[in-house]
Scaffold this motif. Structure first.
Motif, PDB file in Angstrom:
ATOM      1  N   VAL A 164       3.302   4.986   0.111  1.00  0.00           N
ATOM      2  CA  VAL A 164       2.902   5.432  -1.227  1.00  0.00           C
ATOM      3  C   VAL A 164       2.823   6.952  -1.275  1.00  0.00           C
ATOM      4  N   ASP A 184       2.687  10.784  -7.657  1.00  0.00           N
ATOM      5  CA  ASP A 184       3.426  10.530  -8.901  1.00  0.00           C
ATOM      6  C   ASP A 184       4.024   9.129  -8.942  1.00  0.00           C
ATOM      7  N   ASP A 185       3.253   8.141  -8.499  1.00  0.00           N
ATOM      8  CA  ASP A 185       3.673   6.734  -8.560  1.00  0.00           C
ATOM      9  C   ASP A 185       5.028   6.529  -7.913  1.00  0.00           C
ATOM     10  N   ASN A 186       5.123   6.863  -6.647  1.00  0.00           N
ATOM     11  CA  ASN A 186       6.384   6.728  -5.929  1.00  0.00           C
ATOM     12  C   ASN A 186       6.188   5.966  -4.627  1.00  0.00           C
ATOM     13  N   PRO A 200       5.343   0.192 -13.649  1.00  0.00           N
ATOM     14  CA  PRO A 200       4.761   1.020 -12.584  1.00  0.00           C
ATOM     15  C   PRO A 200       5.382   0.714 -11.220  1.00  0.00           C
ATOM     16  N   VAL A 201       5.679   1.751 -10.459  1.00  0.00           N
ATOM     17  CA  VAL A 201       6.396   1.606  -9.194  1.00  0.00           C
ATOM     18  C   VAL A 201       5.519   1.011  -8.093  1.00  0.00           C
ATOM     19  N   VAL A 202       4.413   1.692  -7.786  1.00  0.00           N
ATOM     20  CA  VAL A 202       3.572   1.259  -6.659  1.00  0.00           C
ATOM     21  C   VAL A 202       3.020  -0.140  -6.885  1.00  0.00           C
ATOM     22  N   GLU A 203       2.517  -0.389  -8.065  1.00  0.00           N
ATOM     23  CA  GLU A 203       1.960  -1.707  -8.384  1.00  0.00           C
ATOM     24  C   GLU A 203       3.017  -2.801  -8.236  1.00  0.00           C
ATOM     25  N   SER A 204       4.225  -2.535  -8.699  1.00  0.00           N
ATOM     26  CA  SER A 204       5.294  -3.533  -8.644  1.00  0.00           C
ATOM     27  C   SER A 204       5.730  -3.811  -7.212  1.00  0.00           C
ATOM     28  N   ARG A 219       3.870  -3.279  -4.454  1.00  0.00           N
ATOM     29  CA  ARG A 219       2.756  -3.872  -3.709  1.00  0.00           C
ATOM     30  C   ARG A 219       2.609  -5.362  -4.009  1.00  0.00           C
TER      31      ARG A 219
END
Length: 204
Positions: free
Chosen positions: A110, A113-115, A165-169, A171
């Motif tokens: 992680v 900036d949500d990456n 959302p990147v991180v949420e998706s 994870r």
């Protein structure tokens, strides 16, 4: 009004999948297992049953996607076009680590900036950029594109196309695809949407 219809599929099972180890470009010549070939045949029958308008089949530069696409191409009476830019994500320094580390060590990936990014390798943005560029070259052509790619690459692309959302998706494994799983997307004036997807999903 629907402007585009797009089918995305993950390749069939390989020995690398069974071993459960991240290998990146080292796996480019991996071939399908017997189970993987059976999955590719099942995918071909599923695509043939859809009676798609002028289907066009694309596969990555990796052997396993081309082997997965071949039975469908034969049933549909078309050729397989190898498409640059849709290959699997490069895990960089994570090469050789088990798939299970994607869960237990996910926080290491992680970034700001949500990456999500592999140290020494590619990020979700890197993969989405190259995959999206490759798609632009085929979406304007007549017919229905069917793209056979890889788990991490498809996750990266779906996050981009669906603007989530990147991180949420990542994870949650929200867009993880089983071997030879098929996902249909449609593009409307509101953007890309998943039309139909199996409820049971997992990362292999």
């Amino acid at each position: 009004m629907t402007f585009s219809r797009l089918f995305l599929a993950r390749h069939g099972q390989t020995t690398g999948n069974v071993a459960g180890v991240l290998r990146g470009v080292d796996s480019q010549h991996d071939e399908l297992t017997a189970e993987g070939h059976a999955q590719a045949q099942a995918l071909a029958r599923k695509l043939a049953a859809l009676n798609l308008d002028s289907p066009r089949i694309y596969a990555s530069t990796y052997t396993r996607t081309q082997q997965t696409a071949a039975p469908a191409a034969e049933l549909l009476g078309v050729s397989v076009t190898v498409l640059e830019g849709i290959q699997e994500i490069d895990p960089g320094d994570w090469r050789g680590r088990p798939y299970s580390d994607l869960k237990t060590g996910f926080d290491e990936l992680v970034g700001p900036d949500d990456n999500v990014s592999f140290p020494g390798g590619e990020s979700q943005r890197d993969v989405a950029d190259r995959f999206e560029t490759a798609l632009r070259s085929v979406l304007g052509l007549p017919g229905t594109p069917i793209v056979v790619s890889h788990g991490g690459a498809l996750t990266s692309l779906l996050i981009r196309l669906l603007r989530v959302p990147v991180v949420e998706s990542w994870r949650s494994d929200r867009f993880a695809q089983a071997n030879a799983e098929l996902t249909e997307l449609i593009q409307t004036i509101d953007g890309w949407q998943i039309k139909q997807r199996p409820e049971k999903i997992w990362r292999i």
